[in-house]
Design an enzyme around this catalytic site. Structure first.
Site, PDB file in Angstrom:
ATOM      1  N   ASP A 107       0.737  -1.210  -0.141  1.00  0.00           N
ATOM      2  CA  ASP A 107      -0.026  -0.090  -0.090  1.00  0.00           C
ATOM      3  C   ASP A 107       0.749   1.329  -0.097  1.00  0.00           C
ATOM      4  OD1 ASP A 107      -1.942  -1.920   0.321  1.00  0.00           O
ATOM      5  OD2 ASP A 107      -2.797  -1.377   2.164  1.00  0.00           O
ATOM      6  N   ASP A 147      -4.643  -0.658  -1.779  1.00  0.00           N
ATOM      7  CA  ASP A 147      -5.789  -0.719  -1.361  1.00  0.00           C
ATOM      8  C   ASP A 147      -6.836  -0.058  -2.119  1.00  0.00           C
ATOM      9  OD1 ASP A 147      -7.167  -1.103   1.182  1.00  0.00           O
ATOM     10  OD2 ASP A 147      -7.101   0.697   1.962  1.00  0.00           O
ATOM     11  N   HIS A 188     -10.723   0.725  -2.830  1.00  0.00           N
ATOM     12  CA  HIS A 188     -11.976   0.917  -2.250  1.00  0.00           C
ATOM     13  C   HIS A 188     -13.177   1.370  -3.382  1.00  0.00           C
ATOM     14  CE1 HIS A 188     -10.575  -0.594   1.480  1.00  0.00           C
ATOM     15  NE2 HIS A 188      -9.936   0.670   1.528  1.00  0.00           N
ATOM     16  N   HIS A 214     -10.689   6.811   1.534  1.00  0.00           N
ATOM     17  CA  HIS A 214      -9.324   6.870   0.996  1.00  0.00           C
ATOM     18  C   HIS A 214      -9.342   5.784  -0.049  1.00  0.00           C
ATOM     19  CE1 HIS A 214      -9.605   3.632   3.871  1.00  0.00           C
ATOM     20  NE2 HIS A 214      -8.649   2.901   3.177  1.00  0.00           N
ATOM     21  N   LYS A 267      -7.076  -4.720  -3.404  1.00  0.00           N
ATOM     22  CA  LYS A 267      -7.729  -5.510  -2.365  1.00  0.00           C
ATOM     23  C   LYS A 267      -8.718  -4.326  -1.688  1.00  0.00           C
ATOM     24  CE  LYS A 267      -4.190  -4.122   1.044  1.00  0.00           C
ATOM     25  NZ  LYS A 267      -4.820  -3.236   1.891  1.00  0.00           N
ATOM     26  N   CYS A 278      -2.196  -3.053   7.238  1.00  0.00           N
ATOM     27  CA  CYS A 278      -2.027  -3.701   6.254  1.00  0.00           C
ATOM     28  C   CYS A 278      -0.451  -4.812   6.222  1.00  0.00           C
ATOM     29  CB  CYS A 278      -2.252  -2.930   5.122  1.00  0.00           C
ATOM     30  SG  CYS A 278      -4.171  -2.618   4.812  1.00  0.00           S
TER      31      CYS A 278
END
Ligand code: VGL
Ligand code: ZN
Length: 205
Positions: free
Chosen positions: A8, A46, A48, A81, A106, A151
């Site tokens: 990340d 990451d 989202h 984020h 992810k 993470c």
């Protein structure tokens, strides 16, 4: 085969980002110095969707830092984020020079968070990270990045559980530290699980 896993290292976790990790930028140079030493380099990201369950903004009346129960599991609430398609979700531009062989997204399921690069937090779905590492005959993983207490920790714990010899590159990690001591506790937890601590200077020889 040794694999490097960069966790990340994305704009939103770097200074000025939506969920900036204190001194997160200090890991970028470490990553750049290690990339040429590995035949297999994976970066997790990451990633989202808007309205993700981990965002405080998705829960009426809740604030960042509060913990809610979602489907029986504890969920820490974060600022919005790493929203898919936004600059904050992109890897640090300093890593785009090359050497990262695979990006593993992810946290893409709107309804469940995913700290580990291997599985979501409920261990319901796997990402492609394990399959990728196995396809490249990786049996030892060197993990570094952001954030130590989220993470990075969960990626390392899953790495051990999946049977990898798992190393944490300590100077290549920075943590959020929501509560004092969280970062140290995360490192202790990783060591207790079987993670070996190394420093990038040892790896560079
Ligand atoms: C992370 C909090 C929320 C991390 C990701 O990369 O450690 N932390 N999402
Ligand atoms: Zn996240």
């Amino acid at each position: 085969m040794n694999g490097l896993i960069l966790v990340d290292i994305q704009n939103d976790f770097l200074p000025g980002g939506a969920l900036a990790v204190p001194r997160g930028d200090e890991v970028v140079g470490v990553a750049k110095s290690l990339i040429p030493l590995f035949d297999v380099v994976a970066a997790t990201a990451d990633y989202h969707p808007r309205g993700h369950i981990s965002f405080a903004s998705s829960h009426a009346g809740r604030r960042v830092g509060e913990v809610v129960t979602v489907a029986g599991a504890q969920q820490m609430l974060w600022p919005d984020h790493c929203v898919q398609g936004t600059p904050g979700a992109e890897l640090s531009s300093e890593l785009s020079a090359g050497g990262v062989h695979r990006i593993i997204h992810k946290g893409t399921d709107p309804a469940i968070d995913s700290y580990s690069g291997f599985f979501d937090n409920g261990h319901l779905q796997a990402t492609e990270l394990n399959r990728y590492l196995l396809s490249r005959t990786v049996d030892a993983i060197y993990i570094m990045g952001l954030a130590t207490d989220y993470c990075v920790k969960y990626t390392a714990l899953d790495g051990v559980a999946l049977g990898y010899r798992t190393y944490l590159v300590t100077d290549g990690c920075r943590g959020v530290g929501v509560r004092p001591g969280d970062i140290e506790a995360a490192i202790r937890e990783m060591v207790a699980a079987g993670v070996t601590l190394v420093s990038s200077t040892d790896l560079r020889g």
